[in-house]
Structures are given as structure tokens and as C-alpha cells.
Design an enzyme around this catalytic site. Structure first.
Site, mmCIF file in Angstrom:
data_model
loop_
_atom_site.group_PDB
_atom_site.id
_atom_site.type_symbol
_atom_site.label_atom_id
_atom_site.label_comp_id
_atom_site.label_asym_id
_atom_site.label_seq_id
_atom_site.Cartn_x
_atom_site.Cartn_y
_atom_site.Cartn_z
ATOM 1 N N GLU A 125 3.668 15.048 6.354
ATOM 2 C CA GLU A 125 3.144 14.457 5.118
ATOM 3 C C GLU A 125 3.030 15.441 3.959
ATOM 4 O O GLU A 125 1.920 15.716 3.461
ATOM 5 C CB GLU A 125 1.779 13.813 5.375
ATOM 6 C CG GLU A 125 1.801 12.735 6.429
ATOM 7 C CD GLU A 125 0.517 11.922 6.495
ATOM 8 O OE1 GLU A 125 -0.435 12.242 5.754
ATOM 9 O OE2 GLU A 125 0.455 10.959 7.267
ATOM 10 N N GLU A 181 3.028 8.561 13.379
ATOM 11 C CA GLU A 181 1.586 8.258 13.377
ATOM 12 C C GLU A 181 1.380 6.800 13.025
ATOM 13 O O GLU A 181 1.987 6.295 12.063
ATOM 14 C CB GLU A 181 0.817 9.086 12.325
ATOM 15 C CG GLU A 181 0.637 10.527 12.666
ATOM 16 C CD GLU A 181 -0.174 11.283 11.610
ATOM 17 O OE1 GLU A 181 -0.963 10.652 10.865
ATOM 18 O OE2 GLU A 181 -0.006 12.508 11.529
HETATM 19 C C1 FCB Z 1 -2.638 11.213 8.250
HETATM 20 C C2 FCB Z 1 -2.682 12.626 8.778
HETATM 21 C C3 FCB Z 1 -3.431 12.786 10.072
HETATM 22 C C4 FCB Z 1 -4.653 11.888 10.143
HETATM 23 C C5 FCB Z 1 -4.324 10.481 9.756
HETATM 24 C C6 FCB Z 1 -5.483 9.523 9.839
HETATM 25 O O1 FCB Z 1 -2.497 11.235 6.878
HETATM 26 O O2 FCB Z 1 -1.376 13.112 8.968
HETATM 27 O O3 FCB Z 1 -3.733 14.135 10.224
HETATM 28 O O4 FCB Z 1 -5.666 12.421 9.407
HETATM 29 O O5 FCB Z 1 -3.787 10.458 8.473
#
Ligand code: FCB
Length: 476
Positions: free
Chosen positions: A176, A381
Site C-alpha cells: 500500500e 488483504e
Molecule cells: C491496511 C494495512 C494493514 C491493516 C489493514 C486493516 O491498510 O495494509 O496493515 O492495517 O489496512
């Protein structure tokens, strides 16, 4: 959790393709603790979290989930889940504390032990080199707005690949970069907490450059079979209406939120409209000949982190003084902030106040199917925070999280059926952990952590996910 139902997915359930990668994800600063052990020096997140007022409750990652000392127990939890893959990050300040020079053996040894334990459990390690924990020394020299940081990153990438390349076959340069650049340098809610719009654009460019230089360093150090990737939190954008003004607002956010990374990394160019929209902030003269070609080094897959969609509309007339509108603070949307407003999406919310809307993930995956043909995708994620509590029997019932994960996996399945090349899915997160500016107040784990005792308790969602993995898909 040891008894898993391995019956095949029923006719009405949703089977995923053979070889689909099932995982969970974590990040070093959020779980490791051991912040000052074995030569590790502060990262920007150590400094930021120790600065009063920056993190809710004054929480820090000093101890976090103490994963550094409980790694074996945590790998055993992964084995009980039955995951094929585990995505973790390497802490740069643990491996190369000042951001230059030789690696610290004890730091590397931790990741050797971790990856050995994963491999022994039949789990594929997926290593992310940068999940936001820049060595403070490099920030003191100028941080990501400074070009040399990208060069330092490539050296660090080569060091880690040289040490772990015999056991880690799957690598990600950055997690990110949008958050790291814009939350860190434009609006300052993340480390290092600067509020400098031009610095954020410089940082974004240097992340792209560092990704390209880092990819080259990884390729040089790794066997040909190794995979190199990048993870982006692409914003799944929806216009409030189909009006030209709302569509233009989406275009602006897409430029500074998505295409600022997609265009350099996949096409070796900067979005022209972004350069135009940000002309009042910078002339982009920090982009040197060859940078964009370097950023476009071919990669093997793109990681997508998705939580919620974003609804965008054209900004209305600005409120006059005294209109009672609170000052929202500096914006991360450099060059777009005057022209757009964000509209809360309807529907249920997680504990983060993020809307639950799996269609946004489907929309995003179809966009990538169309715009990046031939690029395999992994959901690196996806998950949700809820106010989980252990009941008197010590069980943690989290039906909302199961509902969230079920809905999003169904959306992934639908996207695959529609032709998106999605190869895997990682739940954020294995463990409750340090949720950045929210500290320990938000719980994303499949496994509950009592931070006073460090006791781990698998939640109902852990049993549910183990069952999904064992079945190879969703039950009806
Ligand atoms: C993302 C991050 C991760 C976590 C999630 C909820 O932006 O990559 O580290 O904090 O959100």
C-alpha cells in the site's frame, strides 16, 4: 479446530479453482514487538507511536502481539487453519537498522526461523519487504520524498533476498504505497506524520521507483522461479450520480489514488491528468529520465487489498466562515481535495466504520481484468474489525466477521467466474494486532489476542475459515 470437515463443496456451495492460494496476512510492526531487541533500531512507526497524541490511547508497537517470541505458536495456529500461504513483512530496521550497510544476522535469523517453521508446516512464505516501517535514520535524512531512499530500498531488498532467497519463493516489494505516501506525508495521520502535499507526491514517485529498483535487485538475487509482486490498496470508486461533475470527481480520485501507481508500474508513464491536476503543487521535475521505465519492471502478480468501496461526488459550494463545518484537517487527496467530496456508502459498518460492501471488490476485480489483461491477481488483504470479546467459556463468537468474509469470498468467486484471474485470498489478519493510529482498539484477527497475557484464542471465524480451506470453497 483440529476436526475439520473435509466433505467436498456441495452442489450449491462455491468451489474455488484447484491450486487457489488460501492465506492470512500480518505485518511486522503490527505483531512482532521486541522493538529494541537484537540490534533493531526505531522505525518511523516507533517514533510516531511514541509521540503523544498520534495513536489512540498512546499505544505503541513495543510489545504488540509479541510474535517475535511466540512465532512457533503462531505458525502452529496457521497450520491448524490449514492455510497454503502466509503473508508477513520483514522489518527493515531489524535487518538493516540504519538503512545502509551490512545486515544484522540476528534480525535475519528471526526470519530464517520463521520461514523454516512455515516450510516445515507445508506453508508457503510470502514476504513483503516494506509494510511502512522505514528506519528512522532514513527519515531523518529526508525519508521517501528523498530520492536516495529508493536506492537504499533496492540495496535492502537485495540483502534480504540474498539471505532468504533459498527458502522464500514469493516476494512483494511494497504494501500500500498510497497509504505510506499520502497518509504519511500529506495528511499526517500515519508515520512520519508530515503534512506536505508536494512531499507526498515525491514519496509516491519514489515508491514507484523503489518498487522498480527493488524488483531488479530481487531478480538479481533470486532464482528465476521466484515471484515478485506489489500490493496496492486500489480504491474501488463509484460516482454518486452519473453526472459529468461526479464522474470527473471520480477521475480525479482515480488519478491520485490508483493510476498514480498503476500507470508507472504497468505502463511506464505518469497519468497526464494527474500532472495537470497537481500543477499547483509540483512540476514533477523530481521524475528523472529512466525512472518510469525502471518502475515498469515486469512483475508476476498484483496484490490487491480491499476493505470497502469509496463513493465520490463533485464538491458543492464551499461553506462560508461560521457555517459550523468542522475543519477536517489536511487532505490526503493532493490536487483533488477542492473538487471532490466523499459520500458515506449505505449499509452495515465494521468497527472501523467502514461500509460492508462486497460488490466493490467484484467491481475492482473486473476493472483489473479489463485494464491489466495477463496480470494475475491475489487478494493480499481482506477482512473486518469487530468488537470481539471472549465469553465466559473463553470462546469468541464473531458472526459478523464470518458474514463479511463469506460475502467477500463469494464476490471473488463471482469475479473468477466472470474471467478475473484471481489466484489467492489472504484474510487480514491472523491475529488481533496494532492497528496503526487506532492502536489496539480495533481487532481484525481470526485469532483473538489478550494483550495483557498474550493468550491466543481462535475465534469462530478461524474455525469457519479452516473449514472453507479444507473444502476448497464456501459451503452453501
Ligand atoms: C491496511 C494495512 C494493514 C491493516 C489493514 C486493516 O491498510 O495494509 O496493515 O492495517 O489496512
Amino acid at each position: 479446530m483440529t476436526t475439520l470437515d473435509s466433505s467436498p463443496v456441495t452442489a450449491t456451495g462455491l468451489a474455488f479453482p484447484a491450486g487457489f492460494r488460501w492465506g492470512t496476512a500480518t505485518a511486522a510492526y503490527q505483531i512482532e514487538g521486541a522493538a529494541a531487541l537484537h540490534g533493531r533500531t526505531p522505525s518511523i512507526w516507533d517514533t510516531f507511536s511514541h509521540t503523544p497524541g498520534k495513536v489512540l490511547g498512546g499505544d505503541t508497537g513495543d510489545t504488540a502481539a509479541d510474535h517475535y517470541h511466540r512465532m512457533a505458536e503462531d505458525v502452529a495456529l496457521l497450520a491448524r487453519l490449514g492455510v497454503s500461504d502466509y503473508r508477513f513483512s520483514v522489518a527493515w530496521p531489524r535487518v538493516q537498522p540504519t538503512g545502509r550497510g551490512p545486515a544484522v544476522q540476528q534480525g535475519l535469523d528471526f526470519y530464517r526461523r520463521l520461514t523454516d517453521a512455515l516450510l516445515a508446516a507445508g506453508i508457503r512464505p510470502v514476504a513483503t519487504l516494506y509494510h511502512w516501517d522505514l528506519p528512522q535514520d532514513l527519515e531523518d535524512l529526508g525519508g521517501w520524498p528523498r530520492r536516495e531512499t529508493a536506492e537504499r530500498f533496492a540495496e535492502y531488498a537485495g540483502l534480504v533476498a540474498g539471505a532468504l532467497g533459498d527458502r522464500v519463493a514469493s516476494w512483494t516489494t511494497f504494501n500500500e504505497p498510497w497509504c505510506a505516501a499520502f497518509l504519511g506525508y500529506a495528511c499526517g495521520v500515519h508515520a512520519p506524520g508530515r503534512t506536505e502535499p508536494e512531499s507526498a507526491l515525491r514519496a509516491a514517485h519514489h515508491f514507484n521507483l523503489a518498487h522498480g529498483l527493488g524488483t531488479a535487485a530481487l531478480r538479481a538475487a533470486l532464482p528465476r522461479s521466484a515471484e515478485v509482486s506489489l500490493t496496492l490498496n486500489l480504491h474501488a470508486l463509484r460516482p454518486l450520480t452519473r453526472s459529468a461533475a461526479d464522474l470527473d470527481a471520480v477521475r480525479r480520485i482515480d488519478a491520485v489514488g490508483n493510476r498514480i501507481f498503476l500507470d508507472p508500474v504497468f505502463h511506464g508513464r505518469l497519468p497526464e491528468d494527474l500532472v495537470h491536476d497537481t500543477a499547483g503543487v509540483t512540476d514533477w521535475s523530481f521524475v528523472r529520465d529512466g525512472d518510469l521505465a525502471a518502475a515498469a519492471a515486469p512483475i508476476d502478480w498484483l496484490g490487491i487489498n480491499y476493505y470497502s468501496p469509496t463513493v465520490v461526488a463533485a464538491a458543492g459550494p464551499r461553506p462560508g466562515p461560521g457555517a459550523g463545518v468542522p475543519d477536517a484537517g489536511p487532505s490526503p487527496w493532493v490536487g483533488a481535495e477542492e473538487h471532490v467530496r466523499f459520500v458515506p456508502a449505505p449499509g452495515p459498518r465494521t468497527a472501523m466504520d467502514w461500509p460492508v460492501d462486497a460488490d466493490g471488490l467484484h467491481e475492482l476485480l473486473l476493472r483489473l481484468r479489463d485494464e491489466l489483461p495477463g496480470v494475475p491477481l491475489l487478494i493480499t488483504e481482506n477482512g473486518a474489525a469487530y468488537a470481539d470479546r471472549a465469553d465466559p467459556e473463553g470462546l469468541v463468537h464473531d458472526p459478523e466477521r464470518i458474514g463479511y468474509l463469506h460475502g467477500h469470498l463469494a464476490a471473488v468467486h463471482r469475479a473468477i467466474a466472470d474471467g478475473a484471474d484471481v489466484r489467492g485470498y489472504f484474510v487480514w489478519s491472523l491475529l488481533d494486532n496494532f492497528e496503526w493510529a487506532y492502536g489496539y482498539s480495533k481487532r481484525f484477527g481470526l485469532v483473538h489476542v489478550d494483550f495483557a497475557t498474550q493468550r491466543r484464542t481462535p475465534k469462530d471465524s478461524a474455525r469457519w475459515y479452516a473449514d472453507v480451506i479444507a473444502r476448497g470453497g464456501l459451503p452453501a
